[in-house]
Design a protein around this motif. Structure first.
Motif, mmCIF file in Angstrom:
data_model
loop_
_atom_site.group_PDB
_atom_site.id
_atom_site.type_symbol
_atom_site.label_atom_id
_atom_site.label_comp_id
_atom_site.label_asym_id
_atom_site.label_seq_id
_atom_site.Cartn_x
_atom_site.Cartn_y
_atom_site.Cartn_z
ATOM 1 N N THR A 32 0.965 -0.953 -0.156
ATOM 2 C CA THR A 32 -0.271 -0.508 -0.007
ATOM 3 C C THR A 32 1.147 1.391 -0.025
ATOM 4 O O THR A 32 0.738 2.028 -1.342
ATOM 5 C CB THR A 32 -1.004 0.563 1.145
ATOM 6 N N SER A 33 2.065 1.457 0.975
ATOM 7 C CA SER A 33 2.943 2.691 1.347
ATOM 8 C C SER A 33 3.293 2.445 0.144
ATOM 9 O O SER A 33 3.676 3.691 -0.814
ATOM 10 C CB SER A 33 3.920 2.088 2.150
ATOM 11 N N LEU A 34 4.658 1.311 -1.151
ATOM 12 C CA LEU A 34 4.674 1.561 -2.427
ATOM 13 C C LEU A 34 3.201 2.257 -3.727
ATOM 14 O O LEU A 34 3.953 3.290 -4.404
ATOM 15 C CB LEU A 34 5.227 -0.197 -2.932
ATOM 16 N N LEU A 35 2.378 1.850 -3.134
ATOM 17 C CA LEU A 35 1.259 2.221 -4.225
ATOM 18 C C LEU A 35 1.439 3.315 -4.596
ATOM 19 O O LEU A 35 1.339 4.673 -4.895
ATOM 20 C CB LEU A 35 -0.168 1.614 -4.596
ATOM 21 N N ILE A 36 1.591 4.125 -3.107
ATOM 22 C CA ILE A 36 0.636 5.745 -3.158
ATOM 23 C C ILE A 36 1.909 6.490 -3.420
ATOM 24 O O ILE A 36 1.902 7.506 -4.226
ATOM 25 C CB ILE A 36 1.081 5.857 -1.133
ATOM 26 N N TRP A 37 3.496 5.933 -3.188
ATOM 27 C CA TRP A 37 4.502 6.513 -3.359
ATOM 28 C C TRP A 37 4.412 6.194 -4.775
ATOM 29 O O TRP A 37 5.122 7.404 -5.182
ATOM 30 C CB TRP A 37 5.413 5.827 -3.098
ATOM 31 N N LEU A 38 3.938 5.607 -5.384
ATOM 32 C CA LEU A 38 4.335 5.557 -7.328
ATOM 33 C C LEU A 38 3.195 6.264 -7.827
ATOM 34 O O LEU A 38 3.129 6.823 -8.765
ATOM 35 C CB LEU A 38 4.134 4.038 -7.213
ATOM 36 N N LEU A 39 1.931 5.878 -7.420
ATOM 37 C CA LEU A 39 0.768 6.649 -7.874
ATOM 38 C C LEU A 39 -0.052 7.885 -7.782
ATOM 39 O O LEU A 39 0.525 8.807 -9.389
ATOM 40 C CB LEU A 39 -0.356 6.262 -7.572
ATOM 41 N N VAL A 40 0.859 8.591 -6.717
ATOM 42 C CA VAL A 40 0.728 9.498 -5.994
ATOM 43 C C VAL A 40 1.375 10.803 -6.736
ATOM 44 O O VAL A 40 1.053 11.546 -7.492
ATOM 45 C CB VAL A 40 0.879 10.462 -4.916
ATOM 46 N N PRO A 41 3.130 10.907 -7.565
ATOM 47 C CA PRO A 41 3.717 10.964 -8.431
ATOM 48 C C PRO A 41 3.350 11.549 -10.085
ATOM 49 O O PRO A 41 3.717 12.222 -10.423
ATOM 50 C CB PRO A 41 4.946 10.703 -8.253
ATOM 51 N N ALA A 42 2.636 10.126 -9.672
ATOM 52 C CA ALA A 42 2.170 9.736 -11.090
ATOM 53 C C ALA A 42 1.101 10.639 -11.545
ATOM 54 O O ALA A 42 0.562 11.343 -12.666
ATOM 55 C CB ALA A 42 1.961 8.333 -11.258
ATOM 56 N N MET A 43 -0.127 11.527 -10.963
ATOM 57 C CA MET A 43 -1.013 11.647 -10.855
ATOM 58 C C MET A 43 -0.469 13.001 -10.654
ATOM 59 O O MET A 43 -1.213 14.143 -11.688
ATOM 60 C CB MET A 43 -2.038 11.630 -9.648
ATOM 61 N N VAL A 44 0.434 13.250 -10.283
ATOM 62 C CA VAL A 44 1.013 14.563 -10.645
ATOM 63 C C VAL A 44 1.453 15.325 -11.294
ATOM 64 O O VAL A 44 1.328 16.304 -11.635
ATOM 65 C CB VAL A 44 1.690 15.090 -9.015
ATOM 66 N N SER A 45 2.351 13.840 -11.864
ATOM 67 C CA SER A 45 2.650 14.235 -13.756
ATOM 68 C C SER A 45 1.893 14.579 -14.341
ATOM 69 O O SER A 45 2.105 15.607 -15.379
ATOM 70 C CB SER A 45 3.828 12.957 -14.121
ATOM 71 N N LEU A 46 0.493 13.976 -14.374
ATOM 72 C CA LEU A 46 -0.524 13.641 -15.273
ATOM 73 C C LEU A 46 -0.794 15.842 -15.257
ATOM 74 O O LEU A 46 -1.193 16.305 -15.924
ATOM 75 C CB LEU A 46 -1.755 12.675 -14.735
ATOM 76 N N VAL A 47 -1.125 15.922 -13.457
ATOM 77 C CA VAL A 47 -1.562 16.981 -14.136
ATOM 78 C C VAL A 47 -0.378 18.099 -13.910
ATOM 79 O O VAL A 47 -1.046 19.304 -14.706
ATOM 80 C CB VAL A 47 -2.288 17.676 -12.326
ATOM 81 N N ALA A 48 -0.027 18.156 -14.700
ATOM 82 C CA ALA A 48 1.883 18.514 -14.921
ATOM 83 C C ALA A 48 1.723 19.304 -15.642
ATOM 84 O O ALA A 48 2.510 19.564 -16.603
ATOM 85 C CB ALA A 48 3.035 18.900 -14.062
ATOM 86 N N LEU A 49 1.246 17.691 -16.849
ATOM 87 C CA LEU A 49 0.781 18.421 -18.692
ATOM 88 C C LEU A 49 0.286 19.485 -18.392
ATOM 89 O O LEU A 49 0.034 20.141 -19.828
ATOM 90 C CB LEU A 49 0.575 16.817 -18.761
ATOM 91 N N LYS A 50 -1.204 19.182 -17.898
ATOM 92 C CA LYS A 50 -1.983 20.662 -18.144
ATOM 93 C C LYS A 50 -1.800 21.541 -17.104
ATOM 94 O O LYS A 50 -2.457 22.717 -17.340
ATOM 95 C CB LYS A 50 -3.192 20.107 -18.226
ATOM 96 N N ASN A 51 -1.322 21.913 -16.767
ATOM 97 C CA ASN A 51 -0.238 22.876 -15.767
ATOM 98 C C ASN A 51 0.806 23.251 -15.389
ATOM 99 O O ASN A 51 1.762 22.892 -15.080
ATOM 100 C CB ASN A 51 -1.562 23.006 -14.361
ATOM 101 N N LYS A 52 1.115 24.633 -16.279
ATOM 102 C CA LYS A 52 2.953 25.263 -16.050
ATOM 103 C C LYS A 52 3.019 24.985 -14.711
ATOM 104 O O LYS A 52 4.242 25.052 -14.613
ATOM 105 C CB LYS A 52 2.402 26.302 -17.360
ATOM 106 N N THR A 53 2.188 26.077 -14.009
ATOM 107 C CA THR A 53 2.308 26.180 -12.230
ATOM 108 C C THR A 53 2.840 24.664 -11.496
ATOM 109 O O THR A 53 3.562 24.581 -10.682
ATOM 110 C CB THR A 53 1.699 26.919 -11.110
ATOM 111 N N ILE A 54 2.055 23.729 -11.551
ATOM 112 C CA ILE A 54 2.615 22.341 -10.735
ATOM 113 C C ILE A 54 3.834 22.108 -12.093
ATOM 114 O O ILE A 54 4.898 21.214 -11.014
ATOM 115 C CB ILE A 54 1.790 21.648 -11.543
ATOM 116 N N ARG A 55 3.789 21.943 -13.309
ATOM 117 C CA ARG A 55 5.172 22.118 -14.009
ATOM 118 C C ARG A 55 6.304 22.225 -12.896
ATOM 119 O O ARG A 55 7.221 22.129 -13.268
ATOM 120 C CB ARG A 55 4.978 21.805 -15.008
ATOM 121 N N ASP A 56 6.395 23.466 -12.708
ATOM 122 C CA ASP A 56 7.477 24.165 -12.512
ATOM 123 C C ASP A 56 7.706 23.956 -11.299
ATOM 124 O O ASP A 56 8.929 24.214 -11.091
ATOM 125 C CB ASP A 56 7.543 25.849 -12.588
ATOM 126 N N LEU A 57 6.802 24.300 -10.778
ATOM 127 C CA LEU A 57 7.247 24.058 -8.852
ATOM 128 C C LEU A 57 7.777 21.947 -9.188
ATOM 129 O O LEU A 57 8.611 22.540 -8.040
ATOM 130 C CB LEU A 57 5.792 23.631 -8.759
#
Length: 289
Positions: free
Chosen positions: A67-92
């Protein structure tokens, strides 16, 4: 009392973690491996540490570890998907590039901000085969830590595009033999066939079975790598034969111009010989690339 031996439990946990991490990393994509940002670097270290703990610590509940591994892998993956559409998140999460050289002038304030020394800058420039800062028009420090350099116009190497307005494109080399086996699809892509391939190999004096790898380039030249490295294979001669044919045609036209008695024919032969000479010069430059 343990039902499963310790070594077997560790093996099962390790295999489970390997499969799980591999499948999730495939879903995340190749960018994690190709260019790691600072955020992705931290995630990678943490995931590696967690994977080791889940594999070796038999006191740790396997379900909780996964469960811990899934969280550490999936959350960054979701952040990367959001960053593709949002430059502010991408810069951060990925950071922004910083200009370190502009018009041959080092931007000292930007270097200090990025905690980058002059030695670090010169080292990165040398890796780009740049040894003088004054030759650089523009250079940026990327979030990955690498430096991209644009040389001044007069310091840039000459290219075929600088000489010819519409230079021919170079196609991807086709691998036509691998491990002694003919690959028909690449042959067809190169618009060639097995008969041509056998003829070229016969010219080299080698058999298909002795060929470890063979490739055809844009000019239709066949290059081979043999299993037996003691056998010397002659270099491709397609380019040289093309140039020789042009030179022969030019020489023939010049000869016709000398032998003809007609003045109009003499002018025509001489004019076309000069045109072939210009073509020869251009082809010579193209074949060197």
């Amino acid at each position: 009392m343990r039902i499963v031996p310790t070594w077997l439990e560790v093996a099962i946990r390790s295999i489970s973690v390997i499969i799980g991490v591999f499948l999730i990393m495939k879903l995340i994509g190749k960018k994690q491996i190709a260019t790691l940002s600072f955020f992705e670097y931290i995630v990678g270290i943490t995931v590696g540490s967690l994977a080791a703990d889940v594999s070796m610590d038999i006191e740790l509940n396997l379900q909780s570890g996964i469960t811990s591994l899934l969280i550490w892998l999936l959350v960054p993956a979701m952040v990367s998907l959001v960053a593709l559409k949002n430059k502010t998140i991408r810069d951060l999460t990925e950071g922004k590039s910083t200009v370190v050289i502009k018009n041959g002038k080092i931007m000292e304030d930007n270097l200090k901000k990025e905690k980058y020394s002059a030695d670090d800058l010169l080292e990165q420039l040398r890796k780009k085969s740049v040894f003088q800062v004054a030759d650089v028009e523009f250079a940026t420090l990327e979030p990955s830590g690498s430096i991209d350099v644009l040389l001044k116009r007069e310091k840039q190497p000459l290219t075929v595009g600088d000489i010819f307005q519409n230079p021919p494109s170079i196609k991807e080399p086709q691998t036509v033999i691998m491990d002694g086996n003919i690959l028909d699809e690449p042959l067809a892509t190169a618009r060639l066939n097995r008969g041509w391939l056998k003829e070229e190999l016969d010219k080299m004096g080698v058999t298909i079975e002795n060929v470890f790898l063979a490739q055809v380039d844009s000019y239709g030249q066949l290059t081979v790598d043999l299993y037996d490295d003691k056998i010397q294979v002659p270099p491709p001669a397609t380019k040289q034969l093309l140039l020789a044919s042009i030179k022969k045609c030019q020489a023939d036209l010049e000869l016709y111009a000398l032998e003809t008695e007609s003045q109009s024919a003499k002018v025509m032969y001489t004019k076309n010989a000069q045109k072939l000479k210009m073509i020869e010069d251009k082809v010579t430059l193209l074949l060197k690339n």
